[in-house]
Design a protein around this motif. Structure first.
Motif, short mmCIF file in Angstrom:
data_model
loop_
_atom_site.label_atom_id
_atom_site.label_comp_id
_atom_site.label_asym_id
_atom_site.label_seq_id
_atom_site.Cartn_x
_atom_site.Cartn_y
_atom_site.Cartn_z
N VAL A 36 0.85 -1.19 0.00
CA VAL A 36 0.00 0.00 0.00
C VAL A 36 0.89 1.24 0.00
O VAL A 36 1.62 1.48 0.97
N SER A 37 0.85 2.00 -1.09
CA SER A 37 1.76 3.14 -1.27
C SER A 37 1.77 4.10 -0.08
O SER A 37 2.83 4.52 0.37
N GLY A 38 0.60 4.45 0.42
CA GLY A 38 0.53 5.40 1.53
C GLY A 38 1.22 4.89 2.78
O GLY A 38 1.93 5.63 3.45
N GLU A 39 1.01 3.61 3.07
CA GLU A 39 1.65 3.03 4.26
C GLU A 39 3.15 2.88 4.07
O GLU A 39 3.93 3.09 5.00
N LEU A 40 3.58 2.52 2.86
CA LEU A 40 5.00 2.42 2.56
C LEU A 40 5.67 3.79 2.69
O LEU A 40 6.79 3.90 3.19
N LEU A 41 4.95 4.83 2.24
CA LEU A 41 5.47 6.20 2.35
C LEU A 41 5.70 6.55 3.82
O LEU A 41 6.78 7.02 4.20
N LEU A 42 4.69 6.29 4.66
CA LEU A 42 4.82 6.62 6.08
C LEU A 42 5.95 5.83 6.73
O LEU A 42 6.69 6.35 7.56
N SER A 43 6.11 4.57 6.34
CA SER A 43 7.20 3.75 6.88
C SER A 43 8.55 4.35 6.51
O SER A 43 9.45 4.44 7.34
N LYS A 44 8.68 4.78 5.26
CA LYS A 44 9.94 5.39 4.81
C LYS A 44 10.20 6.71 5.56
O LYS A 44 11.33 6.99 5.94
N ARG A 139 1.54 0.97 10.28
CA ARG A 139 0.69 2.16 10.09
C ARG A 139 0.28 2.76 11.44
O ARG A 139 0.33 3.97 11.62
N ASP A 140 -0.11 1.92 12.38
CA ASP A 140 -0.60 2.48 13.66
C ASP A 140 0.52 2.91 14.60
O ASP A 140 0.27 3.38 15.71
N ASP A 141 1.77 2.80 14.14
CA ASP A 141 2.89 3.34 14.92
C ASP A 141 3.11 4.82 14.62
O ASP A 141 3.90 5.48 15.27
N VAL A 142 2.44 5.31 13.58
CA VAL A 142 2.59 6.72 13.21
C VAL A 142 1.60 7.52 14.03
O VAL A 142 0.39 7.40 13.85
N ILE A 146 -2.27 11.74 10.07
CA ILE A 146 -1.96 11.88 8.64
C ILE A 146 -2.97 11.08 7.82
O ILE A 146 -3.27 9.94 8.15
N GLN A 147 -3.47 11.72 6.77
CA GLN A 147 -4.35 11.02 5.82
C GLN A 147 -3.52 10.75 4.57
O GLN A 147 -3.57 11.50 3.60
N GLU A 148 -2.73 9.68 4.62
CA GLU A 148 -1.78 9.40 3.55
C GLU A 148 -2.46 9.16 2.20
O GLU A 148 -1.88 9.41 1.15
#
Length: 157
Positions: A36-44, A139-142, A146-148
């Motif tokens: 999932v692009s949004g979650e991968l973005l937040l992880s990065k 995701r829930d560690d962020v 944010i609405q990625e």
């Protein structure tokens, strides 16, 4: 619509202290990975060394985390890394250079993080001024609101 998407991107860039070019590149890399692009973005974003330094409490803000990295005060697995965007991996050990551990801003910041705690994907050893990456951030560690998905929509136009 577009304005909402743009505002969300601006907010996230501000939260992580990033410029447009860095942010766009991070998004591009995230969107090329499977998932999932949004979650991968937040992880990065979370795994940027400057952010990890902040999350571990070595810096009291994103900006201070970035400055510690830039000024060569941070080591990853005993190698000095002065690139704020460096992506930490599971198992990485983040330490501060001896001179930084004496810094009053750093010691005050580490005291403060003891109260708020570090994310569960990180482990802080405050006594030795070191931290370890235990897992990839989920995701829930962020903790930021944010609405990625808005950012993903913005870039997929």
């Amino acid at each position: 619509g577009y304005g909402l998407q743009l505002r969300e991107k601006q907010k996230v860039k501000r939260l992580y202290g990033m410029l447009e070019g860095q942010f766009a590149l991070t998004f591009k890399r995230a969107s090329q990975e499977k998932g999932v692009s949004g979650e991968l973005l937040l992880s990065k974003l979370e795994r940027r060394l400057s952010n990890v330094v902040y999350r571990l409490g070595f810096g009291s803000s994103q900006a201070q985390g970035r400055q510690l990295v830039r000024h060569g005060h941070v080591k990853v697995n005993d190698h000095k890394i002065d690139i704020p965007s460096y992506q930490v991996k599971v198992g990485d050990v983040i330490t501060l250079a001896a001179r930084a551990t004496q810094n009053t801003f750093v010691t005050a910041s580490v005291e403060a993080v003891k109260g708020r705690g570090v994310p569960r994907w990180l482990e802080l050893d405050a006594a030795n001024m070191s931290g370890k990456v235990l897992a990839l951030p989920a995701r829930d560690d962020v903790s930021f609101p944010i609405q990625e998905q808005l950012i993903v929509e913005l870039y997929s136009k």
